[in-house]
Every structure is written in structure tokens, then in C-alpha cells.
Design an enzyme around this catalytic site. Structure first.
Site, PDB file in Angstrom:
ATOM      1  N   ASP B 317     -26.018  33.245  36.186  1.00  0.00           N
ATOM      2  CA  ASP B 317     -24.611  33.172  35.808  1.00  0.00           C
ATOM      3  C   ASP B 317     -23.863  34.499  35.913  1.00  0.00           C
ATOM      4  OD1 ASP B 317     -24.761  30.458  35.465  1.00  0.00           O
ATOM      5  OD2 ASP B 317     -25.113  30.538  33.319  1.00  0.00           O
ATOM      6  N   TYR B 401     -20.268  25.445  31.158  1.00  0.00           N
ATOM      7  CA  TYR B 401     -20.929  26.109  30.047  1.00  0.00           C
ATOM      8  C   TYR B 401     -20.210  27.362  29.580  1.00  0.00           C
ATOM      9  CZ  TYR B 401     -25.142  26.242  27.215  1.00  0.00           C
ATOM     10  OH  TYR B 401     -26.025  26.176  26.175  1.00  0.00           O
TER      11      TYR B 401
END
Lengths: 679, 679
Positions: B317, B401
Site C-alpha cells: 500500500d 481500506y
């Protein structure tokens, strides 16, 4: 109306209990030790909770001695009802090997006895203390050094000197721990006489005291180390106040009897006793049971110093002292910020009279940051809620040390147990002239003062009632790699959950490699979404277990401290994992013994004992008073709800939260404007 | 005046950089990828910090492509000074196997491309969606399935349906994740064309998709699962507001250039980049250096679902997205309570223009309970202080997320890094008719929606400067039982610390049984009390490491995820533990590779990489948006101070804190009065 079985011990019940004992032993002077509610059977209590049975009769237990006699008795008393007066229903002769805990009353009395004793005075003389020196005794439980019961209750009293500086010495927080003396005093609790002097080792390799050297040794001057604010050379002046307020009031309610709390779909009884402090009873969420009883059940603090007499040092701060009876009188604006609800609770004094523990428990709400958030990056729209917590707090002071104990409920249906360890480490004297640099079982925190390495090992007792009182089962889950397999895991990336049932009394260790977690589940309540049983998971990281040799007295006594989990069959008489009477006990009582029965655990029968702690490698930064060491264990719903239980928490909005933006710098404002308006 | 080496990337520097690249490639259209400050050498920077050298020249790096061409370039640019204009000093040809990250700009573009594609439209037709259905693509990095580089940058786009209910569908937080479709779309980043359709398995044992069944399968109706407050059937109405205020202002100051923060003896530069988000530089306490550079350096999120094409799912990420460039625009009263300071930071867009990340970082003070306390039980006098924290927060949204990332400083000289994981889990479609109960790599969170098990594994890069920039050494300490020994441990209770030096590039795993901890120490600064070297300890519990097989592509790629610690020799070009370009990378770049060099680590050379995380076994409670999962790692002073650094924190007093007591019940008041006045 009959009293609720979870009502904490009331002052009139203390009086009834002591009157019954006094009447039985008319003409004798009674030394009352511990008193508490003798809990009725789980079955009878559950029947009452479910409306299928009457309130079980209220009973108390009381331990006491006839003054001057060694034997300890424990009586059970049926409290008065509309039909019958209070009456003793049974008596247990605890003999001369089961010792109730010490209270602050004992501590004060011991200090006097020690200071008036001739042996002690001779030792003080030996030290050739300077004029004006004030000696300060610090009583401790004796510990255990042999598997042969001592047959008498003893104290080991550590000796300190108060500051030689008058201002520091007279201060109510004067720190005598900076000046440990080189001897300790063993006192017989029955005769209240000094039994002997134990001289203390002063060098790191002095396993047995060099008595020849000790007999002529004189006082050494250590520097002061005061922690009181008035005794600091300078305090910070640039910490601006934070105010926390609830202008529309608090979100919780408390029943008129001061015992039942309701908050955000939670409801529980705030039970309390001298030993465990706060005990949560019948914890429900939206009316669904979760836990029948939750408590901190015991704690042991073994020390790693091998030298005699430190080999005995291993405190049991609940069973030898009590989280309830040492609870601080909490003060507004000091121990919590915000809108605080205080609770009084009750214990007995040595004469059997009620003693109010004023503000022994406090409760308040805390904003603990974001509860959940998601931003849709396409629309930029953020949904965000706060995580609100309800904190139930007790702070125990046990001689030199403090434990801040909290049960924390939150809006996502989690419960946490938080410990903050603070206060003053147990310090021992050290020869300023000796080389301590290579020592690995402690450090010097100040000239002449050594802080030995030690552990704080806690044990929670968790009595589950997962969506029903009699259906909970215990399982544990590991997460494991699946193993490369052409048919089922062709790329070697797979992992999954492996579930195991606990069907017998037993123990279990955590393992970070397996992400192991213990769960309590109700196989009769399947989650509508996952089709898995409703449960609560214990979220606790693996911590170091007891380091003392299993065959040592520390190893033998701390029956809970050798595994992260024990599982036993429910029994009202098995509440304390190192046994009922840890003071000088020699083992054979507690969870290890109970688990060794290996009895079957049928649904609803299992009790979970969860052990965790810190190994405290002392730092100078922990001296003279240590910054909090924080530990949290969680109870988290798993398959208990069909979706996020905090989904209905209202959004976090400025119109409600009224925050304030701190001004930006001129340069930043200019940069912002230039870039925005330049386009 | 020359700019400070730790000043975050400024808008004029973005413009200089893109101008230089545009000038070099005049006439060509440039697709700007990532831009940032190319950090000067530690040696030159330290010389500047110590006043023995000039400010090192400011440089940027920029990755870009010529539009329509596959090759990625990375240029270094010397920014303009009073003497010279900006100039490209070097160019790196990254070829066609090193892929810069995606930005939100890419994501929006991909959604359009996917929806206009004929292959996608054919799939949608196959599904026979009801009238009014709106399909929502969700682009993801492609992942890696083979050690042969793909030679082109690809996306895997998951497909969802928005709610069929118009109100929910039109809501800006409409939750399409409740309606996963049974195919995904592979897109070539260069051609911006759909390469192929990957149909998705719908049964738990369908390792390879049953194409025959899939080719005729039609849409299945899943229930909605909205998380927006306006779409809830009912919100709680009994949560009373908590207001947090600082009537006398905040305790921190920020320099005029908006970069240097001072608070409670701490001072640090609040550096920031698109990739790591907040980077703390030159963190000092009372002028003493502690850390040269602190950052969250990478994160990997591997999934345990073995089925094709989910075997590729393993997001990075930071390196594939960025904690900086996905930073939320934080809102007053929503993301924090109290007096909040917001910071803008800067990145580039694809045209090379400055893009303001408004309110990308916020900072505020928090009262985090009691800091230390001790009550002298003899006098009843309590000394108690609060634990004040300074929180620096960024929230990144990476597709579905959220990570709430915090650096937290406190008044006891600790630093904590806190992650709160929230947002929406990655969901996959599941056949409502199939039995999923025995599945161990995921659970059904809703009919037709499966949540696969996954891990979030984080890596902190810690560049120490313990009481000096060039003297830090790395050690680790175990706490071990001493072993029964008649001479040195006659009672078997002893334990102590065993210290080990890290002298080479290497790795290390934590072990709760040993209470193992990594420390960074300065052997030249011995503590006056303990005579031990000044240090900071990394306080982090052992967590489960990567479960994918070491030989799998996840195992090969996530070079940091197989050990809790890596130690490498400092290098400005080695900042990212899974390599510079994780997108579809095939391994061989990162800490595992660097550590395998086993070079000596001389004082001041060692960098510590600390890995921790969660294994997320999904719960229905995490659906549709998950309550925060909180993790804290600490940096704690050990032998850095001669005593508790919070000793001078002013006492906690009601006169300052202005708390409010919540009224007691009438019964409680009566009981209190009766007992007090009765005596």
C-alpha cells in the site's frame, strides 16, 4: 424485597456478620480479617436472572482469629431475612498454615512494633546514623523459602531512611526509598514481636550475606530522589490545560442501589470485593448475555535477585493485600478528566465494623479516537464515527507500588482490561563502592540503590455466558499456512484457520507464530451471515511467563504463571488461581492443581484463566517513580453480531464535537492562497 | 538563505522539476509519475545539523514516461540556487519492469476505460443485470504470479454493482462492496486497454474457475449493506457529546516554514512525501538527538485465498499507492477532537503541476490518562500527573481500506507509532447456493459475499541517532532464567538480562519466551546512575509473520515480512524494504537482499527495520465497515535519562483540569451520611 445476588457487600451485612461472630465467641476479643459475600451457586443465580428462581439467600464469609491465638477460622453466615436472623451456618478451621492478607491497619501497627524493638534499635545504633535521621519501616509479606509450612504468619520489613533534608523529610510524599538500609526485620504476626534481623547483601555477588562485614558496617549517604511536585527543582510551565466536558450530561445511567450500570447497549453489575476490587457481573449487550463474571483474580510479582533473603520476594498483591481494600480514594480532576461518577464500596476493619472505601471506583466516558472510517475516493465523502469508551477504574496502592486497573467498554461491543503499572519500584541497598556494571539481575538507579529485575504476572478469571448462561464452549484457533499443493494451493500462498475444542480441564500457551487465540463460543447460536457460532475472542499478545525454576518455591506457588491459559470446570469455591491464601503458602492450591484433574468440560462449565504480564527490566527512567507501563487485553465479539455493532454510532461532526482549528503560519496561508488562486 | 534539507517538497520545486523534464523532452507529452526530494547524504546533512557544513544542495527525483512509450525514467534534478538554475543531473532508465505506483488519477481513468470496453460490456450482458443496475469497477494493482517479469504494468480491476435502491445508489458513500460481480478485468497500463477478463471462482473449492459454468452464469441478488449514516435504519440517540478544549491555547509551536514542531522538550521536522507520508527528521529531546529519520517504510497485505486469480492478491500500500498521496483531507471535528493544527503538504499531478494535499496531516494534544502516580499509604498523600501526548496523524484511503497512521510523542520521552486499521475489507463474490461452512480461508459476511483471511504486515524504518548522530550501536536483550546453581542461584528464582550486539547486516525474530527486545545504544554516553549506555528500546510484541510459502511469489516479494527485524548498513538509496518498485515486482530487492551482504555495522551505520502486523481473520462484525483494529509500537528511553523524564510534569489538579462530578444516587448519599455521622 430480597437483595440482588450481585449487590456488593453492604455495611449492615458487615455488622450482621461481625455481630454473629462476636456472639459466638462472647467474652473473647476477635481480630476480624477478611469479609465478603459468599457467592451463591451459578445455577441458582442464573435461575434468578432468568426469572425461574427466587433470589438466592445472601451469605457472607469472614475470616478471623481470637486475639492472641494462632488459629484462623472462616465462618459462613446466612444474613437476616424477613423470616430469620443472621446465623453462622458453618465454620472452617484454617489452622496455622493458611494466612489471610494484610491490611493497611496491619501495616501501620507493624511500623510501630518494629521501631520499638530492641534488636532493631541495636541495628540502627550500629549504623551510626547522623543526627536527625528518621528510620522508616516498610512491611512486606514474608514470601516462602521452603516447602515446609512455617506454621506462623510472618512479615519481612524492609528498612529505609527518610531524607536528611528537613523540608523533604517532613513532606507527606517524602521518598525514603532513596535510602535503603542494610537490614530487614522479620516479625511474627501472632506475637507481634520481632523474630530476627536479616542483614542484606550489599554486593552483587554476595549470595549469602557476609555477616562479619555486615556486623561493623555503618550507614552510607545516598542522594535524595524526591518525586513530590513541591520538591522538584523546577516544574514544566508550558503544558497548557486540556478540559474535557460533557455539556449535555453523561451517556450512562446508574441504578438507585448504585450497582447496575447501563451504557450504549451494555448493562452490568458493578460488584466489588476487598480482594479482586471491581468484579463485573452478568454483562449483557442488548439484553444478550456475554459474561457471567469478569475479574482480575490474582497477580504475582517474583524478583530475579538470587541473593538471600531476596530469594523470598514474590508478592501476591491480591491474595496478600487486595485490589479492593487498597483502593485509592480517587480525586476529582486528578485521576480522570471529564464528567466522573464515583462509587463508594465497603469493607470491614479489624473490629468488624464497616469501613467505607470512599471513591474506590470511578467511571467516566472517554473519546478514544476514530471508531471506524471510510472515504469513497470517487466522491471524497468520508463516513467517520468516534470510538467512545466507558472506563471503570480502581487504583490500588500496595506498599511502594500502584496498579491502575480499568475495565473498558466500547461502542463496538469490545471489552478491554487495562493495567497501568506505576509507583515506586522495590529497591534494595547496594554498596556504592562495589562494581555493579556486569550485574544482570538489576541496575543501579542511584548511588547506593539497586533496582532488581522482576515480573508482574496477572491472571484474569473469565466466566463466559456467550449469548446464554449454560451453553458456552471453549475453543482455540491457530492460523496456519496450508502448504504448497498442486490441487488445493497451487501458488503456495494459502493460509487458513484451524480450530480446536477445549473439552477437558487443561492449559494452553499462546504462540505468535500461530496467531493463536482462545475463543468462547455458543454452538447453539449460529451467526446469520457466517453460520459460525456466536463468540468472544480473547485478544492478548503472548508475554513472558514465570522465569523462576518450576521447582523453586516461586514456581510451585504461582500456579497460574507457567501457562498463558488454564481451563477449569466452574466452581464457586475456585476463584483464585494461586489459591485462597497465598501468604506464605507452599503450593498445591490453584489452577495448576485444578487443571490436573482433567475433568470433562461440558457446555456452560468452562472457566477461562488468562495470564499475561510484563518482565520489568528496570531503567533509571523508572526512578524515583515510574511512568506508566500500559497493557491491554481485549474481549472481542466474533460472529456475535451480523454486522459491525458500531454501525449505528452517529457520525462525527463539528457541529457536535466543537473542535477548534489552531491558526496556520502566515507563510502557509500565503502558499495555500497562491496555489489555489493562481489557477 | 538555502533551504533546510528536511523541508518537505515545495510547490515551486515541483514546478522546477517538471519544467526541467519538459524542457529536456521538448515536443513530447510527459506523464509525470512520482516526485520527491532526493535526500542528501546523511554525512552532509549531519554536518549541516551540527553547524560544520553548509546546507546540502536541494535535489528532487522524478519518475515519468513519454506518453505512449513503455519505458519509465527517473531523473535527478538539482534545484535552482542563487548561482545556478535547476538542472537534470542524471537519468535512470528503469526499463519496462520497474513500475511506479498508481495514483487516484489513474484510478479514475481506469474506471472509465473499463466501463467502455467491449469485453467488459459482454460480461455485463451475460449477467443479465436488472434494469437500472450500475456497475462499479474497483482497480487494484495486478500482483505477481510468476518470477518472469510481465514486461508491462497491469491492473486487476474488481467489479461490483451499486445498490438497486435508488436512494442508496445515489448516496456518495453507496457501498458497492455488498455486490461483487463474478469477473475481473485485466488492464494494460500503457495501452490503457483491457487485456482480458478473469472470471472469478464462486465456490470455496473452485481453485481454478469452472469456465463452462461461469460462461452462462447470471447475476445473483445480494442484500445491501450500507454504512452511511443516512442509510441506517436507526442511529443511536443516547451518546452525549464530549468536548475537548484548550482554553489557554496549545502547548506546541510550529516554525514559520510550517515544518519544525516543538513540544515538551521534543523538537522535530515534520517531513512528508507521497510514499511514506509523514517522515520525522532529526528528532531531539532537550537538544539531544534520538532519531535521525523515522518512517513507516512499507506494508504488505497478502491474502490467504488459494483460488486463481486471488493467488495474486498481495497489495503494497505504500510502494504501489502511497501513504502521502492517498492522505485524506482531514476535517475539523471529525478526525480529531480538541484544538487541531492542520498541515498542507504537496505532491505532483500527472502533468507535473503542484497538487496541494490539504489538511494531509493533523496534530493535536491528547490527555492519555495517568502518567505516573504514587500514594504514600501512611499520609494518604497522592502525587499524580497526567500523561500528555502529541499526536501527528495521517489517514490514508487505499481503495476500499483505511489506515490511520499516528506518530505519538509523550511527556515521559516515549515515541509510539500507532496504526488503526479500518475501512472496508476486500470482498469477493461467492455462490449463495454453495456450502461455505467448512471453508477455513475466509467467512461469509453476507449472502453472496466472502471475506478472505489476510495479513497486514507493516515495516518501520528506524534510523537512530542516540545522543549523537554517528555513535549508535544495535543490541538485543533477552531475559533468561539463570538456572539452579548452589553457588549463584541456590533457590532457583534468579533471572537476568543477556545482551547481544548486532555487528553485521542480519535479521532477528522476537520471542515472547525470552522477552526479547531490540535496543539502539550509544556506548559513549554512559548513564550517570546505571553506568549503562544511553539507549532507546523498541517495544513491540511479536506478531505473526508472512504465512505464504517462502518460495511463493508473496514470500519472494515481501522481503521484510519473514522476520521481525532486519539490520542494514545506512544508505540513502535503501529506504524501502520491499524495494523501490513493488508493483508487479518479482523479488530480489529489499531488506532480505541487503541483509544477505552481511557487511559490518560500525557505530552510526546501522538502520533498524521493524516488522509487525495483524493476521485478520474476518468477522461479520467487520462488515460492511470495520471497527478500528489498533496496534502500537513504542520507542522507549532506557538509560537515556538519569531519572523519570516526566518527574517535572506539574501535578494533576482540579483547579487546572476542571472536571465535574456526576451526581450520586440518593441511596448512596444516605448510606454515606449514615455511616459517617453515626460514629
Amino acid at each position: 424485597m430480597a437483595r440482588h445476588p450481585f449487590l456488593s457487600l453492604q455495611p449492615d451485612e458487615i455488622e450482621q456478620t461481625s455481630t454473629a461472630v462476636r456472639t459466638k465467641h462472647a467474652g473473647k476479643e476477635i481480630l476480624f480479617r477478611s469479609m465478603g459475600i459468599k457467592e451463591p451457586s451459578r445455577a441458582a443465580t442464573v435461575a434468578f436472572l432468568q426469572g425461574t428462581g427466587a433470589a438466592p439467600p445472601r451469605k457472607t464469609y469472614v475470616s478471623y482469629q481470637i486475639k492472641g491465638e494462632p488459629t484462623v477460622y472462616e465462618d459462613l453466615i446466612s444474613l437476616s431475612t424477613s423470616d430469620s436472623p443472621a446465623a453462622i451456618t458453618s465454620t472452617r478451621d484454617l489452622g496455622t498454615t493458611n494466612f489471610p492478607p494484610a491490611t493497611n491497619i496491619d501495616m501501620h501497627r507493624l511500623e510501630d512494633i518494629v521501631m520499638r524493638d530492641a534488636l532493631v534499635q541495636a541495628e540502627i545504633e550500629r549504623l551510626q546514623l547522623p543526627a536527625g535521621a528518621v528510620v522508616q519501616p516498610e512491611p512486606w509479606p514474608y514470601g516462602t523459602e521452603s516447602s515446609t509450612p512455617a506454621g506462623r504468619r510472618q512479615y519481612q520489613v524492609w528498612m529505609f531512611l527518610k531524607s536528611l533534608d528537613a523540608k523533604a523529610r517532613e513532606h507527606p510524599s517524602s521518598n525514603h526509598f532513596a535510602h535503603p538500609l542494610d537490614f530487614s526485620v522479620v516479625v511474627d504476626d501472632l506475637t507481634m514481636k520481632v523474630v530476627r534481623i536479616d542483614r542484606l547483601p550489599m554486593r552483587p555477588d554476595e549470595i549469602y550475606v557476609d555477616e562479619a562485614a555486615a556486623s561493623t558496617r555503618t550507614w552510607q549517604h545516598n542522594p535524595d530522589a524526591e518525586y513530590a511536585s513541591e520538591l522538584q527543582p523546577k516544574l514544566r510551565h508550558d503544558l497548557k490545560p486540556i478540559h474535557i466536558s460533557q455539556p449535555e450530561g453523561v451517556s450512562f445511567t446508574v441504578s438507585d442501589d448504585n450497582e447496575v450500570v447501563e451504557w450504549q447497549k451494555w448493562r452490568f453489575h458493578l460488584d466489588f470485593n476487598w480482594r479482586e476490587g471491581v468484579v463485573l457481573r452478568d454483562v449483557t449487550y442488548e439484553g444478550r448475555p456475554t459474561f457471567y463474571r469478569l475479574s482480575l483474580a490474582e497477580m504475582t510479582v517474583p524478583y530475579g535477585d538470587p541473593r538471600v533473603p531476596y530469594h523470598r520476594k514474590s508478592a501476591y498483591d491480591l491474595g496478600e493485600g487486595g485490589a479492593g481494600c487498597t483502593a485509592n480514594n480517587l480525586e476529582l480532576g486528578c485521576d480522570c478528566l471529564g464528567a466522573i461518577r464515583y462509587f463508594d464500596r465497603w469493607m470491614n476493619d479489624h473490629e468488624g465494623n464497616p469501613l467505607a472505601l470512599k471513591n474506590a471506583v470511578c467511571m467516566h466516558e472517554v473519546d478514544n479516537g476514530i471508531g471506524w472510517k471510510h472515504t469513497n475516493y470517487r466522491t471524497g465523502r468520508a463516513e467517520v464515527t468516534r470510538n467512545r469508551e466507558l472506563v471503570i477504574q480502581t487504583i490500588m496502592t500496595i506498599s511502594n507500588y500502584e496498579y491502575i486497573l480499568q475495565w473498558v467498554f466500547d461502542t463496538a461491543a469490545n471489552i478491554h482490561f487495562e493495567v497501568r503499572a506505576t509507583g515506586i519500584m522495590s529497591l534494595v541497598p547496594a554498596d556504592q563502592g562495589a562494581a555493579h556494571d556486569g550485574m544482570n539481575y538489576g541496575i543501579m538507579v542511584s548511588p547506593g540503590v539497586m533496582a532488581p529485575i522482576h515480573q508482574h504476572i496477572f491472571c484474569l478469571r473469565i466466566d463466559p455466558a456467550i449469548d446464554g448462561y449454560d451453553e458456552s464452549k471453549i475453543v482455540y484457533e491457530d492460523v496456519k499456512a496450508m502448504g504448497w499443493n498442486a490441487a488445493t494451493n497451487p501458488y503456495g500462498v494459502a493460509f487458513g484457520v484451524e480450530s480446536h475444542s477445549i473439552t477437558q480441564e487443561s492449559f494452553l500457551d499462546l504462540d505468535a507464530k500461530l496467531n493463536r487465540a482462545v475463543k468462547m463460543v455458543n454452538p447453539n447460536r449460529l451467526n446469520a451471515a457466517s453460520h459460525k457460532p456466536a463468540g468472544y475472542k480473547i485478544a492478548v499478545p503472548p508475554t513472558q511467563l514465570q522465569l523462576a525454576d518450576p521447582g523453586s518455591m516461586h514456581g510451585v506457588r504461582a500456579e497460574f504463571a507457567d501457562h498463558h491459559f488454564y481451563f477449569t470446570k466452574h466452581d464457586e469455591d475456585e476463584l483464585f488461581p494461586a489459591g485462597e491464601f497465598p501468604w506464605q503458602h507452599t503450593g498445591g492450591s490453584g489452577v495448576r492443581t485444578w487443571a490436573s484433574r482433567k475433568r470433562d468440560l461440558k457446555p456452560g462449565q468452562g472457566v477461562v484463566w488468562c495470564t499475561f504480564g510484563f518482565t520489568h527490566v528496570p531503567r533509571p527512567e523508572d526512578w524515583p517513580v515510574m511512568p506508566v507501563e500500559v497493557f491491554r487485553a481485549g474481549l472481542k465479539p466474533v460472529n456475535f453480531f451480523d454486522k459491525n455493532p458500531a454501525l449505528d454510532v452517529p457520525p462525527s461532526k463539528q457541529s457536535i464535537n466543537k473542535s477548534v482549528e489552531v491558526e496556520r503560519t502566515q507563510r502557509e496561508i500565503a502558499l495555500r492562497e497562491k496555489q489555489c488562486c493562481g489557477k
